[in-house]
Design a protein around this motif. Structure first.
Motif, PDB file in Angstrom:
ATOM      1  N   ASP A 168      14.077  65.617  67.733  1.00  0.00           N
ATOM      2  CA  ASP A 168      14.766  64.172  67.646  1.00  0.00           C
ATOM      3  C   ASP A 168      15.350  63.753  69.037  1.00  0.00           C
ATOM      4  N   ALA A 185      16.049  57.816  70.648  1.00  0.00           N
ATOM      5  CA  ALA A 185      16.775  57.244  69.724  1.00  0.00           C
ATOM      6  C   ALA A 185      17.905  56.250  70.199  1.00  0.00           C
ATOM      7  N   ASN A 243      19.945  52.623  70.550  1.00  0.00           N
ATOM      8  CA  ASN A 243      20.091  51.542  69.557  1.00  0.00           C
ATOM      9  C   ASN A 243      19.552  50.220  69.784  1.00  0.00           C
ATOM     10  N   TYR A 293      26.860  57.264  60.335  1.00  0.00           N
ATOM     11  CA  TYR A 293      26.113  57.853  61.120  1.00  0.00           C
ATOM     12  C   TYR A 293      25.597  59.322  60.561  1.00  0.00           C
ATOM     13  N   ASP A 299      22.193  61.112  59.082  1.00  0.00           N
ATOM     14  CA  ASP A 299      21.821  62.313  59.766  1.00  0.00           C
ATOM     15  C   ASP A 299      21.429  63.359  58.710  1.00  0.00           C
ATOM     16  N   GLN A 304      28.608  64.422  71.458  1.00  0.00           N
ATOM     17  CA  GLN A 304      28.431  64.012  69.961  1.00  0.00           C
ATOM     18  C   GLN A 304      28.467  65.433  69.363  1.00  0.00           C
TER      19      GLN A 304
HETATM   20  N1  ARG Z   1      21.507  56.491  68.442  1.00  0.00           N
HETATM   21  C1  ARG Z   1      22.263  57.597  68.698  1.00  0.00           C
HETATM   22  C2  ARG Z   1      23.072  57.144  70.096  1.00  0.00           C
HETATM   23  O1  ARG Z   1      22.655  56.244  70.700  1.00  0.00           O
HETATM   24  C3  ARG Z   1      21.557  58.878  69.033  1.00  0.00           C
HETATM   25  C4  ARG Z   1      20.829  59.314  67.850  1.00  0.00           C
HETATM   26  C5  ARG Z   1      20.602  61.074  68.162  1.00  0.00           C
HETATM   27  N2  ARG Z   1      19.763  61.400  66.777  1.00  0.00           N
HETATM   28  C6  ARG Z   1      20.424  61.766  65.637  1.00  0.00           C
HETATM   29  N3  ARG Z   1      19.779  62.214  64.799  1.00  0.00           N
HETATM   30  N4  ARG Z   1      21.844  61.605  65.426  1.00  0.00           N
HETATM   31  O2  ARG Z   1      24.092  57.906  70.549  1.00  0.00           O
END
Ligand code: ARG
Length: 577
Positions: A123, A126, A128, A312, A316, A340
């Motif tokens: 993954d 990703a 936004n 979020y 997930d 994260q």
């Molecule tokens: N969109 C998220 C960001 O910009 C990252 C996602 C990462 N992948 C996941 N499955 N949480 O921080």
């Protein structure tokens, strides 16, 4: 190629000799064999700690005793002790095996099969939607891309997934800001314009609470499936993807699935109901949470806010279950910045509570921050200019390509297809800079460092590959398996062989530790060893065709390993530059 000519053959032969002298099982001796950090110490090393413990003797004494007892005979040229290590110097059978393997495996040299039958979901990237791809996005995108390629080379079935951030309350601000516009009008915008609207909406909300309420209501309408909101949201998504795809194409990044957070929306209500029914999630002040104190995690995992909005983490959990059902993965890697970590700890724990066997294979693969040097202000920044403007990935790539083009004009003005090569060198420089160190370390990007032809940089490796290709352009003959590799006796030639020998292990280690830097490091070592060899010894026209043949085979090894390694990191390997 027969078994006896494989690298494993030489390791095995060495292990047999050590096993006989030390009275240990052959497999144990073979597994213990290491590559000395500096090939000048030897080609292989046997650490004597375990043996010393069993014999109640100091490791250096055990190493010295073994070195004294063992006699040199093919494939071993010499045994020696260095502290607690028994070092082994091999004769030309090593070069025969390594270069033979390169010839036989060619584009697969560096690959392996330990991942056969294992499925890994990666993954990565990703971004936004509604926001442009910032420079820092290169980290998740290119570390992820390299891991996909490296794991695949080691035999895994890899599913690369782009978990786009395309859902959540924040899109309410965007929808609010777009109120009254038609989807066609939105489609005519670019991501920068959308992002400006989003930022403005956010700013206003800070001062006027009514804006926040309106944004919340706008997202609620989208969640309920209101067609007008849906059409606007889809237009935003399309605008974003159009731009993302342009950058992915440039970086050579492709995904098996682009399933954004919105994709899991229909699965969220049943998931939450199930968690509640099984008593895994409980209601606390109107919100649905999973208490994780028993897992040593103080903060509960919030899965539904009191206003009914999912989060979020909720998406997930749903995504992981969907992927396990769809792909049957043994392992799933999540590439995000270190910030994260708690998020992943929390929802991994939730999935474990649900009793899924695959939960043990979920791995957060974090990375450190990316700093960029602001040349105007003469300072390192976190990808934002003094005025607060975010540095975009595309503008860094463009600038890097522009500078690469200027360097090429200076070094090789007659180069055909110079623009295409500049693109490969400029983009490669930015990518390599991001992959050359352990991923959790902070990365510093400065154009002049990343674009070096003579330092730890992409152009340096690409240039070594170009040199190797150039030799073959002038040679008028290709590599020949029959070459007499015993003529590669010079220390500089041996050093090249030693680095080529280490390359497949570097790839295996990169796969095991999810650290592309091991491949990058190996490429730098090969390039340096090759440059040294090339400066000391002429490959062509030395007068003895037998020596030339042996050296050409060595150069071929360099060419193949560099080309394969650059490919694993997602860099192009131009043949001229
Ligand atoms: N969109 C998220 C960001 O910009 C990252 C996602 C990462 N992948 C996941 N499955 N949480 O921080």
């Amino acid at each position: 190629m027969t078994e006896a000519t494989k690298v494993a053959g030489v390791r095995r032969a060495v292990a047999e000799r050590i096993a006989a002298a030390a009275h240990v099982p052959i497999t144990e001796a073979e597994e213990a064999l290491e590559y000395p950090p500096d090939p000048a110490f030897g080609d292989l090393a046997f650490p004597c700690f375990g043996l010393a413990k069993a014999r109640r003797a100091p490791p250096p004494k055990v190493a010295a005793d073994l070195a004294g007892a063992l006699v040199a005979s093919p494939p071993v040229e010499g045994w020696s002790a260095a502290g607690p290590y028994l070092n082994v110097r091999l004769d030309s059978s090593l070069a025969r095996e390594v270069l033979g393997n390169v010839l036989a495996e060619d584009a697969c040299y560096g690959g392996g099969s330990e991942g056969a039958g294992k499925t890994v979901v990666v993954d990565y990237s990703a971004p936004n939607i509604g926001k442009p791809i910032a420079f820092h996005h290169i980290r998740s995108t290119m570390i992820g891309n390299a891991l996909v390629r490296i794991l695949r080379a080691r035999g895994h079935r890899v599913v690369g997934v782009n978990h786009l951030g395309d859902w959540g309350t924040q899109f309410g601000y965007l929808l609010e800001a777009l109120a009254g516009k038609t989807p066609a009008e939105v489609r005519a915008k670019n991501v920068r314009e959308l992002s400006a609207l989003y930022v403005a909406g956010n700013e206003r909300a800070k001062k006027e609470p009514a804006v926040e309420d309106a944004a919340r209501a706008a997202f609620a309408r989208l969640e309920r499936g209101d067609p007008g909101s849906r059409a606007l949201w889809e237009a935003c998504r399309d605008v974003s993807l159009r731009e993302f795809d342009r950058i992915y194409r440039r970086l050579g990044v492709t995904f098996e699935a682009t399933t954004g957070e919105s994709f899991y929306e229909p699965r969220l209500a049943p998931l939450l109901a199930d968690l509640e029914r099984r008593g895994i999630a409980t209601t606390s002040q109107g919100a649905l949470v999973v208490d994780l104190s028993a897992d040593g995690i103080a903060t509960p995992c919030l899965l539904r806010k009191s206003d009914g909005a999912t989060l979020y983490a909720t998406r997930d959990v749903a995504a992981a279950i969907y992927r396990a059902e769809t792909y049957g993965m043994e392992q799933a890697l999540y590439l995000t910045d270190q910030g994260q970590s708690l998020h992943f700890k929390q929802w991994f724990a939730v999935v474990r509570r649900m009793g899924f066997g695959w939960a043990a294979g979920l791995v957060h693969v974090p990375f450190g921050v990316l700093l960029i040097y602001d040349e105007a202000e003469k300072e390192w920044t976190r990808g934002k200019t003094r005025s607060g403007r975010v540095v975009l990935l595309e503008e860094v790539l463009d600038e890097s390509v522009r500078r690469a083009r200027a360097l090429i004009a200076e070094k090789n003005p007659a180069l055909p297809a110079a623009d295409a090569v500049a693109e490969q060198v400029g983009v490669g420089a930015v990518v390599f800079n991001d992959l050359k160190n352990r991923r959790e370390k902070e990365v510093r990007f400065r154009f002049e460092d990343a674009l070096r032809f003579d330092g730890d940089a992409g152009p340096y490796v690409q240039n070594a590959h170009v040199r190797a290709c150039g030799i073959f352009r002038n040679a008028g003959r290709g590599p020949e398996a029959s070459a007499d590799v015993s003529l590669l006796a010079e220390p500089e030639a041996r050093a090249v062989v030693a680095q080529l020998l280490r390359f497949p292990d570097a790839v295996a280690r990169a796969a095991r530790e999810a650290e592309p830097c091991h491949v990058a490091g190996s490429l730098l070592e090969i390039s340096t060893a090759f440059h040294r060899f090339y400066h000391e010894h002429r490959v062509l026209g030395g007068g003895d065709p037998r020596v030339e043949g042996a050296r050409l085979l060595l150069v071929h090894g360099v060419r193949v390993a560099l080309r394969n390694g650059l490919g694993l990191l997602g860099l192009a390997a131009p043949e001229e530059m």
